[in-house]
Design an enzyme around this catalytic site. Structure first.
Site, PDB file in Angstrom:
ATOM      1  N   ASP A 101       1.262  -1.406   0.486  1.00  0.00           N
ATOM      2  CA  ASP A 101       0.190  -0.056   0.201  1.00  0.00           C
ATOM      3  C   ASP A 101       0.622   1.587   0.081  1.00  0.00           C
ATOM      4  OD1 ASP A 101      -2.388   0.970   0.385  1.00  0.00           O
ATOM      5  OD2 ASP A 101      -2.946   0.936   1.878  1.00  0.00           O
ATOM      6  N   PRO A 162      -2.320   9.933   9.231  1.00  0.00           N
ATOM      7  CA  PRO A 162      -1.826  10.191   8.074  1.00  0.00           C
ATOM      8  C   PRO A 162      -1.302   8.429   6.778  1.00  0.00           C
ATOM      9  CG  PRO A 162      -0.660  10.520   9.918  1.00  0.00           C
ATOM     10  CD  PRO A 162      -1.516  10.312   9.904  1.00  0.00           C
ATOM     11  N   TRP A 163      -0.693   9.175   6.209  1.00  0.00           N
ATOM     12  CA  TRP A 163      -0.382   7.140   5.772  1.00  0.00           C
ATOM     13  C   TRP A 163       1.648   7.278   5.661  1.00  0.00           C
ATOM     14  CZ3 TRP A 163       3.598  10.072   3.117  1.00  0.00           C
ATOM     15  CH2 TRP A 163       3.692  11.090   2.775  1.00  0.00           C
ATOM     16  N   LYS A 187      -9.969   8.018  11.497  1.00  0.00           N
ATOM     17  CA  LYS A 187     -10.538   7.822  10.180  1.00  0.00           C
ATOM     18  C   LYS A 187      -8.806   8.098   9.196  1.00  0.00           C
ATOM     19  CE  LYS A 187      -9.854  10.433   6.875  1.00  0.00           C
ATOM     20  NZ  LYS A 187      -8.974  10.079   5.731  1.00  0.00           N
ATOM     21  N   GLU A 190      -6.590   8.088   2.832  1.00  0.00           N
ATOM     22  CA  GLU A 190      -6.768   7.844   2.036  1.00  0.00           C
ATOM     23  C   GLU A 190      -5.403   7.247   1.127  1.00  0.00           C
ATOM     24  OE1 GLU A 190      -6.611  10.614   2.773  1.00  0.00           O
ATOM     25  OE2 GLU A 190      -6.272  11.878   1.122  1.00  0.00           O
ATOM     26  N   SER A 241      -0.323  16.878   8.133  1.00  0.00           N
ATOM     27  CA  SER A 241       0.535  17.964   7.535  1.00  0.00           C
ATOM     28  C   SER A 241      -0.054  19.685   8.406  1.00  0.00           C
ATOM     29  CB  SER A 241       0.242  18.629   5.746  1.00  0.00           C
ATOM     30  OG  SER A 241      -1.539  18.846   6.058  1.00  0.00           O
ATOM     31  N   GLU A 243      -1.448  22.179   7.736  1.00  0.00           N
ATOM     32  CA  GLU A 243      -2.106  23.354   6.267  1.00  0.00           C
ATOM     33  C   GLU A 243      -3.802  22.293   6.763  1.00  0.00           C
ATOM     34  OE1 GLU A 243      -3.063  26.224   4.421  1.00  0.00           O
ATOM     35  OE2 GLU A 243      -0.855  26.319   5.625  1.00  0.00           O
ATOM     36  N   THR A 244      -3.948  20.903   6.838  1.00  0.00           N
ATOM     37  CA  THR A 244      -4.908  20.548   7.175  1.00  0.00           C
ATOM     38  C   THR A 244      -5.251  20.355   8.622  1.00  0.00           C
ATOM     39  OG1 THR A 244      -4.378  18.665   5.980  1.00  0.00           O
ATOM     40  CG2 THR A 244      -6.207  18.205   7.281  1.00  0.00           C
ATOM     41  N   GLU A 262      -0.734  16.635  15.905  1.00  0.00           N
ATOM     42  CA  GLU A 262       1.117  16.506  15.856  1.00  0.00           C
ATOM     43  C   GLU A 262       1.126  16.370  13.805  1.00  0.00           C
ATOM     44  OE1 GLU A 262       3.828  14.696  14.533  1.00  0.00           O
ATOM     45  OE2 GLU A 262       3.659  12.942  15.231  1.00  0.00           O
ATOM     46  N   CYS A 296       7.853  12.830  10.135  1.00  0.00           N
ATOM     47  CA  CYS A 296       7.462  13.836  10.815  1.00  0.00           C
ATOM     48  C   CYS A 296       8.606  14.633  11.323  1.00  0.00           C
ATOM     49  CB  CYS A 296       6.494  14.657  11.149  1.00  0.00           C
ATOM     50  SG  CYS A 296       5.978  12.971  12.459  1.00  0.00           S
ATOM     51  N   GLU A 395       9.253  21.385   4.807  1.00  0.00           N
ATOM     52  CA  GLU A 395       9.455  20.170   5.099  1.00  0.00           C
ATOM     53  C   GLU A 395       8.992  19.554   4.012  1.00  0.00           C
ATOM     54  OE1 GLU A 395       5.667  17.937   6.543  1.00  0.00           O
ATOM     55  OE2 GLU A 395       6.844  17.121   7.954  1.00  0.00           O
ATOM     56  N   TRP A 461       5.685  11.433  22.860  1.00  0.00           N
ATOM     57  CA  TRP A 461       6.158  12.585  22.229  1.00  0.00           C
ATOM     58  C   TRP A 461       5.398  13.392  21.165  1.00  0.00           C
ATOM     59  CZ3 TRP A 461       8.823  10.429  17.675  1.00  0.00           C
ATOM     60  CH2 TRP A 461       9.296  10.744  16.652  1.00  0.00           C
TER      61      TRP A 461
HETATM   62  N1  LIG Z   1       3.324  15.303   9.259  1.00  0.00           N
HETATM   63  C1  LIG Z   1       3.361  14.112   9.274  1.00  0.00           C
HETATM   64  O1  LIG Z   1       3.409  12.961  11.020  1.00  0.00           O
HETATM   65  C2  LIG Z   1       2.766  14.328   8.462  1.00  0.00           C
HETATM   66  C3  LIG Z   1       2.686  15.321   7.093  1.00  0.00           C
HETATM   67  N2  LIG Z   1       2.628  14.919   5.882  1.00  0.00           N
HETATM   68  C4  LIG Z   1       2.424  16.305   5.441  1.00  0.00           C
HETATM   69  O2  LIG Z   1       1.610  16.516   4.223  1.00  0.00           O
HETATM   70  C5  LIG Z   1       1.871  16.538   3.072  1.00  0.00           C
HETATM   71  C6  LIG Z   1       0.642  15.992   2.172  1.00  0.00           C
HETATM   72  O3  LIG Z   1      -0.236  15.003   3.116  1.00  0.00           O
HETATM   73  P1  LIG Z   1      -1.044  14.259   2.611  1.00  0.00           P
HETATM   74  O4  LIG Z   1      -1.471  13.124   2.673  1.00  0.00           O
HETATM   75  O5  LIG Z   1      -2.312  15.039   2.096  1.00  0.00           O
HETATM   76  O6  LIG Z   1      -1.861  14.591   4.142  1.00  0.00           O
HETATM   77  P2  LIG Z   1      -3.130  15.751   5.342  1.00  0.00           P
HETATM   78  O7  LIG Z   1      -2.559  16.213   6.246  1.00  0.00           O
HETATM   79  O8  LIG Z   1      -3.849  16.114   4.305  1.00  0.00           O
HETATM   80  O9  LIG Z   1      -3.938  14.579   5.277  1.00  0.00           O
HETATM   81  C7  LIG Z   1      -3.550  13.783   6.522  1.00  0.00           C
HETATM   82  C8  LIG Z   1      -4.851  12.997   6.896  1.00  0.00           C
HETATM   83  O10 LIG Z   1      -6.136  13.988   7.327  1.00  0.00           O
HETATM   84  C9  LIG Z   1      -7.242  13.991   6.437  1.00  0.00           C
HETATM   85  N3  LIG Z   1      -7.490  15.261   5.561  1.00  0.00           N
HETATM   86  C10 LIG Z   1      -7.322  15.766   5.095  1.00  0.00           C
HETATM   87  N4  LIG Z   1      -7.324  16.873   4.876  1.00  0.00           N
HETATM   88  C11 LIG Z   1      -8.977  17.164   5.756  1.00  0.00           C
HETATM   89  C12 LIG Z   1      -9.742  17.827   5.860  1.00  0.00           C
HETATM   90  N5  LIG Z   1      -9.980  19.017   5.411  1.00  0.00           N
HETATM   91  N6  LIG Z   1     -10.658  17.783   7.082  1.00  0.00           N
HETATM   92  C13 LIG Z   1     -10.176  16.335   7.906  1.00  0.00           C
HETATM   93  N7  LIG Z   1      -9.212  15.323   7.661  1.00  0.00           N
HETATM   94  C14 LIG Z   1      -8.408  15.608   6.225  1.00  0.00           C
HETATM   95  C15 LIG Z   1      -5.849  12.549   4.795  1.00  0.00           C
HETATM   96  O11 LIG Z   1      -7.313  12.129   4.435  1.00  0.00           O
HETATM   97  C16 LIG Z   1      -5.303  12.281   5.684  1.00  0.00           C
HETATM   98  O12 LIG Z   1      -6.272  11.155   6.903  1.00  0.00           O
HETATM   99  C17 LIG Z   1       2.994  15.543   3.095  1.00  0.00           C
HETATM  100  O13 LIG Z   1       3.719  15.323   2.225  1.00  0.00           O
HETATM  101  C18 LIG Z   1       3.583  15.921   3.815  1.00  0.00           C
HETATM  102  O14 LIG Z   1       4.632  17.209   4.023  1.00  0.00           O
HETATM  103  C19 LIG Z   1       1.357  14.194   5.376  1.00  0.00           C
HETATM  104  C20 LIG Z   1       1.372  12.859   6.439  1.00  0.00           C
HETATM  105  C21 LIG Z   1       1.691  13.534   7.652  1.00  0.00           C
HETATM  106  N1  LIG Z   2       8.353   4.500  14.599  1.00  0.00           N
HETATM  107  C1  LIG Z   2       9.325   5.577  14.750  1.00  0.00           C
HETATM  108  N2  LIG Z   2      10.327   5.545  15.234  1.00  0.00           N
HETATM  109  N3  LIG Z   2       9.312   6.672  13.974  1.00  0.00           N
HETATM  110  C2  LIG Z   2       7.022   7.217  13.958  1.00  0.00           C
HETATM  111  C3  LIG Z   2       7.316   8.138  13.404  1.00  0.00           C
HETATM  112  C4  LIG Z   2       5.787   9.412  13.105  1.00  0.00           C
HETATM  113  C5  LIG Z   2       5.738  10.161  12.471  1.00  0.00           C
HETATM  114  O1  LIG Z   2       5.617  10.646  11.237  1.00  0.00           O
HETATM  115  O2  LIG Z   2       4.784  11.407  13.678  1.00  0.00           O
HETATM  116 NA    NA Z   3      -1.206   3.743  -1.087  1.00  0.00          NA
END
Ligand SMILES: NC(=O)C1=CN([C@@H]2O[C@H](COP(=O)(O)OP(=O)(O)OC[C@H]3O[C@@H](n4cnc5c(N)ncnc54)[C@H](O)[C@@H]3O)[C@@H](O)[C@H]2O)C=CC1
Ligand SMILES: N=C(N)NCCCC(=O)O
Ligand code: NA
Length: 505
Positions: A101, A162-163, A187, A190, A241, A243-244, A262, A296, A395, A461
């Site tokens: 996935d 997130p993914w 949730k 996707e 993210s 933004e979200t 987070e 992150c 980022e 964390w």
């Molecule tokens: N800090 C972290 O762990 C993460 C950071 N990112 C950053 O975000 C960028 C974009 O990735 P995305 O998958 O688009 O992240 P995203 O922040 O949009 O997605 C995270 C979750 O929020 C949900 N979401 C999106 N829009 C929403 C809304 N309006 N209301 C409620 N839930 C909503 C998504 O479906 C997903 O389940 C990445 O390129 C990366 O830079 C992405 C994933 C994790």
């Molecule tokens: N499991 C490890 N090592 N790290 C988790 C990072 C979690 C995050 O990106 O929010």
């Molecule tokens: Na996938």
């Protein structure tokens, strides 16, 4: 290479069973390492959110909470341990699904499944010890009053994840929220929901009471949006993210709903001139190339003492050349594909912008030549970076590190803190006192000394500044889902005596 499994066709997991999405829509599941569509997941909309939240509400208050929300912690612990055991039983098939996935190397998803099981076990223990902590007394300055504390579950929680670590990031929220006695609607992203749907199958197998956990897959605005603004959701916990995160906080604010966020990061790794270069190089690589930098807390800004910078970069390039970049199912793979075409394009854009702003792509920066298909990007090292460049400030969420040199400790700290983010920071030096000073000086929620990224379920964390607020994991992770109630009792036989009693006629 492992055998390709069939991708289970699942519905939404609501009220203890599978349910087709109200509008009948599904979303494709793409394997980013092959670009092939390998299955589909249900696409929930506001109608489904309504049903899932109602199921969670019902599970929270059913029988006055005797079977879940106000049951002894040991009751909830039993289910959390059963879930952990099933994750361990199914570890290899879950890891394989997650790799298909997300494009993550199988060795990584295998470790993530183990971490998810350990997290459920850890919060089973905390669910049990929660009961012992109830009724803790508050000492008061007046003898005729006694006061104690009750820690109660917040209610129905919305968990939006997130993914990048699909099952693990969900677990960091599901395990503590259920341990606390909350009921939840999860949730997942996707872009990678398969293992979270399998968590639904596991909940059925262990007989988790219906509605305690509901899992609705779907798009952010369509499924996550209505969840974060729902009047019957008492709290939203989000990882993703910035933004979200802002959108979710805005939606939640309309209901004065608490949130924990987070969010992203641009974390520094500072390397001094008193280190073993190869050891430090390996941590620097782990800090940005593990999970293809889609972390992150990735240490995406590398700060090198000028005395060792050249030697360090030579070794870093040598080590980076040696990374096995391959289909993530191949034995020994250390860099798989990134999660999606969108993420791939976004990372390439970051690299081309860095180049056009005058930075040097010291190594990598493109698709590996031996991989003609799939969203693969070479480990990328960028030098000649200035603090006004996008690559220094934003980022990337990809296997891309930018490098700057420093002369003094104070210059290193200033560069490290030159960011709107504040999730993590790391320092490598043999001088313990210097490491202590730097741990205090970094404006972040996590500091690693002589390493980068190791994460333990026992330790808090979370971040500061635009990396969000609230802490997951450890005791703090449980407190995220508890509300504190004071119970204060007047225990004197004497009347209060503030008002003049009326005359008895
Ligand atoms: N800090 C972290 O762990 C993460 C950071 N990112 C950053 O975000 C960028 C974009 O990735 P995305 O998958 O688009 O992240 P995203 O922040 O949009 O997605 C995270 C979750 O929020 C949900 N979401 C999106 N829009 C929403 C809304 N309006 N209301 C409620 N839930 C909503 C998504 O479906 C997903 O389940 C990445 O390129 C990366 O830079 C992405 C994933 C994790
Ligand atoms: N499991 C490890 N090592 N790290 C988790 C990072 C979690 C995050 O990106 O929010
Ligand atoms: Na996938």
């Amino acid at each position: 290479m492992a055998a390709q499994p069939t991708i289970p066709r699942r519905g939404l997991f609501v009220g203890g069973g599978w349910r087709e999405p109200s509008l009948g829509r599904r979303l494709p599941v793409v394997n980013p390492a092959t670009e092939a569509t390998i299955g589909d997941i249900p696409a929930a909309t506001a109608e489904d959110v309504e049903i899932a939240v109602a199921a969670a509400r019902d599970a929270f208050s059913r029988d006055g909470g005797r079977h879940w929300s106000h049951a002894p912690g040991a009751v909830r612990a039993k289910f959390l341990r059963a879930i952990a055991a099933k994750i361990k039983d199914r570890k290899s098939d879950l890891a394989l699904l997650e790799t298909l996935d997300s494009g993550k190397p199988l060795d990584e998803t295998d470790a993530d499944m183990e971490d998810a099981a350990v997290c459920f076990e850890y919060y089973a223990d905390l669910a049990e010890s929660l009961d012992e902590k109830q009724r803790s007394p508050i000492s008061l300055p007046m003898e005729n009053f006694k006061s104690h504390i009750l820690k109660e579950p917040i209610g129905v929680v919305g968990l939006i994840t997130p993914w990048n670590y699909p099952l693990l990031m969900a677990t960091w929220k599901v395990a503590p929220s259920l341990a606390a006695g909350c009921t939840a609607v999860l949730k997942p992203s996707e872009l990678a929901s398969l293992t979270c749907l399998e968590l639904g199958a596991i909940c059925i197998e262990v007989g988790l009471p219906p509605g305690v956990l509901n899992i609705i897959t779907g798009l952010g605005p369509e499924a996550g949006g209505p969840l974060s603004s729902h009047p019957h959701v008492d709290k939203v916990a989000f990882t993703g993210s910035t933004e979200t995160g802002k959108r979710i906080m805005t939606a939640a604010a309309q209901m004065v709903k608490p949130v924990s966020l987070e969010l992203g990061g641009k974390s520094p790794l500072i390397v001094f001139d008193d280190v073993d270069i190869d050891k430090a190089v390996e941590w620097a690589m782990f800090g940005i190339f593990a999970n293809a930098g889609q972390v992150c807390s990735a240490t995406s800004r590398l700060l090198l003492h000028e005395k060792i910078a050249k030697q360090f970069l030579d070794r870093l390039v040598a080590w980076a050349k040696n990374i096995k970049v391959s289909d993530p199912l191949e034995e020994g793979c250390r860099l798989g594909s990134v999660v999606s075409e969108g993420q791939y394009e976004k990372i390439k854009k970051f690299i081309s912008t860095a180049r056009s702003e005058g930075a040097t792509i010291l190594y990598g920066g493109a698709r590996p030549q031996h991989l003609g298909r799939g969203f693969f990007i070479e480990p990328t090292i960028i030098t000649d970076v200035s603090t006004s460049m996008q690559i220094w400030r934003e980022e990337v969420f990809g296997p891309v590190v930018c490098v700057k040199e420093f002369r003094t400790e104070s210059e290193a700290v200033e560069l490290a803190n030159d960011t709107h983010y504040g999730l993590a920071g790391a320092v490598i030096s043999n001088d313990e006192e210097r490491c202590e000073r730097i741990s205090k000086a970094l404006h972040s929620g996590i500091v690693w000394i002589n390493c980068s990224q190791p994460t333990f379920v026992q330790a808090p964390w979370g971040g500061n500044k635009r990396s969000g607020f609230g802490r997951e994991l450890g005791q703090w992770g449980l407190d995220n889902y508890l509300t504190v109630k004071q119970v204060t009792k007047y225990c004197s036989d004497e009347p209060w005596g503030w008002y003049q009693p009326p005359s008895k006629l």
